[in-house]
Design an enzyme around this catalytic site. Sequence first.
Site, PDB file in Angstrom:
ATOM      1  N   HIS A 473      -4.230  -0.510  -1.360  1.00  0.00           N
ATOM      2  CA  HIS A 473      -3.081  -1.337  -1.302  1.00  0.00           C
ATOM      3  C   HIS A 473      -2.050  -0.554  -2.367  1.00  0.00           C
ATOM      4  O   HIS A 473      -0.856  -0.036  -1.605  1.00  0.00           O
ATOM      5  CB  HIS A 473      -3.315  -2.807  -1.780  1.00  0.00           C
ATOM      6  CG  HIS A 473      -2.112  -3.542  -1.674  1.00  0.00           C
ATOM      7  ND1 HIS A 473      -1.809  -4.531  -0.657  1.00  0.00           N
ATOM      8  CD2 HIS A 473      -0.753  -3.598  -2.645  1.00  0.00           C
ATOM      9  CE1 HIS A 473      -0.521  -4.940  -0.625  1.00  0.00           C
ATOM     10  NE2 HIS A 473      -0.093  -4.450  -1.977  1.00  0.00           N
ATOM     11  N   GLU A 474      -2.424  -0.512  -3.335  1.00  0.00           N
ATOM     12  CA  GLU A 474      -1.305   0.315  -4.294  1.00  0.00           C
ATOM     13  C   GLU A 474      -1.265   1.509  -4.005  1.00  0.00           C
ATOM     14  O   GLU A 474      -0.063   2.119  -3.928  1.00  0.00           O
ATOM     15  CB  GLU A 474      -1.736  -0.051  -5.978  1.00  0.00           C
ATOM     16  CG  GLU A 474      -1.908  -1.402  -6.358  1.00  0.00           C
ATOM     17  CD  GLU A 474      -0.758  -2.129  -6.065  1.00  0.00           C
ATOM     18  OE1 GLU A 474       0.407  -1.891  -5.787  1.00  0.00           O
ATOM     19  OE2 GLU A 474      -1.003  -3.548  -6.142  1.00  0.00           O
ATOM     20  N   HIS A 477       1.542   1.779  -1.203  1.00  0.00           N
ATOM     21  CA  HIS A 477       2.931   1.850  -1.801  1.00  0.00           C
ATOM     22  C   HIS A 477       3.129   3.157  -2.497  1.00  0.00           C
ATOM     23  O   HIS A 477       4.366   3.732  -2.318  1.00  0.00           O
ATOM     24  CB  HIS A 477       3.098   0.630  -2.991  1.00  0.00           C
ATOM     25  CG  HIS A 477       3.078  -0.519  -2.570  1.00  0.00           C
ATOM     26  ND1 HIS A 477       3.981  -1.012  -1.505  1.00  0.00           N
ATOM     27  CD2 HIS A 477       2.399  -1.596  -2.862  1.00  0.00           C
ATOM     28  CE1 HIS A 477       3.658  -2.672  -1.510  1.00  0.00           C
ATOM     29  NE2 HIS A 477       2.926  -2.860  -2.086  1.00  0.00           N
ATOM     30  N   HIS A 480       4.292   5.720   0.211  1.00  0.00           N
ATOM     31  CA  HIS A 480       5.629   5.288   0.699  1.00  0.00           C
ATOM     32  C   HIS A 480       6.737   6.060  -0.287  1.00  0.00           C
ATOM     33  O   HIS A 480       7.636   6.556   0.086  1.00  0.00           O
ATOM     34  CB  HIS A 480       5.950   3.814   0.702  1.00  0.00           C
ATOM     35  CG  HIS A 480       7.115   3.171   1.473  1.00  0.00           C
ATOM     36  ND1 HIS A 480       7.365   1.958   1.473  1.00  0.00           N
ATOM     37  CD2 HIS A 480       7.818   3.983   2.340  1.00  0.00           C
ATOM     38  CE1 HIS A 480       8.367   1.742   2.349  1.00  0.00           C
ATOM     39  NE2 HIS A 480       8.576   2.877   2.901  1.00  0.00           N
TER      40      HIS A 480
HETATM   41 ZN   LIG Z   1       1.995  -4.830  -2.655  1.00  0.00          ZN
END
Ligand SMILES: [Zn+2]
Length: 686
Positions: A473-474, A477, A480
């Site tokens: 998940h991290e 990010h 991105h």
């Molecule tokens: Zn998040």
Amino acid sequence: MTNPLLEPAFNTLPIFEHIKPEHVEPAIEHILSKNKNIINELLENQKTYTWDNLVMPLEIIGAELDDVWCTVSHLNSVVNNAELHHAYQTTLAHLTEYHTAIRQNKKLYQAFLDIAENPNYSKLNIAQKKVIENGLRNFKLSGINLSEEKRETFKALSVRLSELESRFEQNVLEATDAWSLNVTDVNQLKGLPTAVLEEAALNAKDKGKTGWLLTLEHPCYIAVMTYAEDRKLRKKFYTAYATRASTVEPFANPTKWDNAPVMHEIMKERAHVSTLLGFNNYAEYALQTRMLKKTTDVTNFLEDLILRLKKVAVDNLDELKTFALKNCQLDALEVWDIAYVSEKMLQDKYAISEELLKQYFPEERAIQGLFTIVNKLYGIHVKEVESFDKWHSDVRLFGIYDENNMLCGHFYTDLHARPNKRGGAWISNCKSRMQYPDGQRQLPVAYLVANFSPNRAGESVLLTHDEVITLFHEFGHCLHHLITTVDYPSISGGNSVSWDAIELPSQLLEYWCWEEEALCLFSEHVQTKEPLTHDLFLKLKASKNFQIGLRTMRQLEYALFDFVLHETFSAEPSDKMDIQEILDRVRTKTAVMPTPKFNRFQNTFSHIFGGGYAAGYYSYLWSEVLAADVFNQFKEDHQVFNKEVAKKFVETILSKGGSQEFMDLFIAFRGRAPKIDALLKEYNLL
Ligand SMILES: [Zn+2]
């Protein structure tokens, strides 16, 4: 005086080892006063304002300030101490003042308007126009068009709101800390995990008590509700937890921490702010910067999902009741039994042992597996940097390279729990991508922080499947932020991306933790070195949707309550504005089981009353819709490693940062607006 915070040269990394709390204030003060002078000069010395002579210089000085501040706030999160925290707080107040002054600077606003109205505006590229549009929007949302008197009211309301929001959080903290239970009979604690008991025994000892001291801190509370066999103990904990920061018993000093009046005033003042700016309510105001634009977009989405999930939730509950009667001899299932019975049922149905699963996820293997997966998808390579300046010996640094071996950016990892480090997992910016007018480019840098179990010498850290998901998940990010191609820092990477869409890249990457093809690449039994067995994989996959109806319905209740609340309140008092009554009304739609009358969950709902997620709790669910819809594109082609889909995703969404409206980016990828169907399929509803 040399100040290490001001020292790093172009494209070099912060010199963490030399940064001391006493450097913070002078460094930020220096930049603030320099920036103020530059802004005044920029405004005074031009006849016609342009992108080159105003907007880009502002982007640059804004980014230079952000870079230094990001270093400070990062250190405040990971190596906190009293001096640093004090320096952080003092400087934060000055920064807020600086930003407010900029957003209320009439001359600057007029300069932005001049640029937007000049015929040359049409020659700017899409991203440049977006920077200017965002600027104009932010001026308006900060009350630039108000009369002098109303602007003063706006400022006073903003200050009052931040006081109230921090009062709210403080009450939650103090009320939580004020309650504990000293148990001296070990039989009462049957079922609790050893680690929780050890912690509770230490707690008691610290306070000069015998036995075990249980608290309402999250890990302890969750452990009691999930594992304690003593039903009375669970009831006691549920009641204490659900009545924190309220006047309902069992708090000894009720009015002191009662959040009811604080919440009422917060809602009234938020409504006041939004009407001052010409909106009907705070929900409308909050949507100005979101992907979903109309309040009905949000309420229709939530209500539709409620209708579709209601029956699943009812079925989940019926199944749980049957199980409770048969296996736990509970003929009436109460709210304080739900987590306990659910855990028993989960084990009974899927027999998934967290301990067994962990053996397959040694941390280093999971990290390298993650890199293999993003390489297969996006063609990027991750290489570790050996020698660099760090804030703790645990820290690592990696460079990300594209298919042509060009460096895109760096990220630090700091993955293990230790004292003086904030809990949870997150990423934050260190530097944003930016191109200077002379053509030189600053590359983006990110921090990836988690709180996995600490390293013990000679042993590999084993991650739970949940922790593997957190890592993915991290990292989503991180990507991105790092593989952006946008050169204007205020909109590059995740900067200025709508709040209700920011979780798309991160939630998307989580899907590869549930695919056998991907899991085979990075699961490896710590002893046998074998990948996850097919049998274990099937059990894991089957457990993904365990009680999906009940779990999602709870999220829907929070989201709808938050949104309806911010739609209903107005600055003028009316009898519609009763928070409990609004919550009760929402519950007639979402609840499958009655909530006890004494429950004051709303009094500790920090997400929305502490700031952050006000009229935005729906974002969690909306991002799930986006991620499922994007992942479905991979699935439609029956290849979770489809390079073409991945390439299109990078080109249309991941590299674009906040340079366009998110809905436009999404449509460019999917050929249409988001649809809920893929998420329903994930939930096995289609
Ligand atoms: Zn998040």
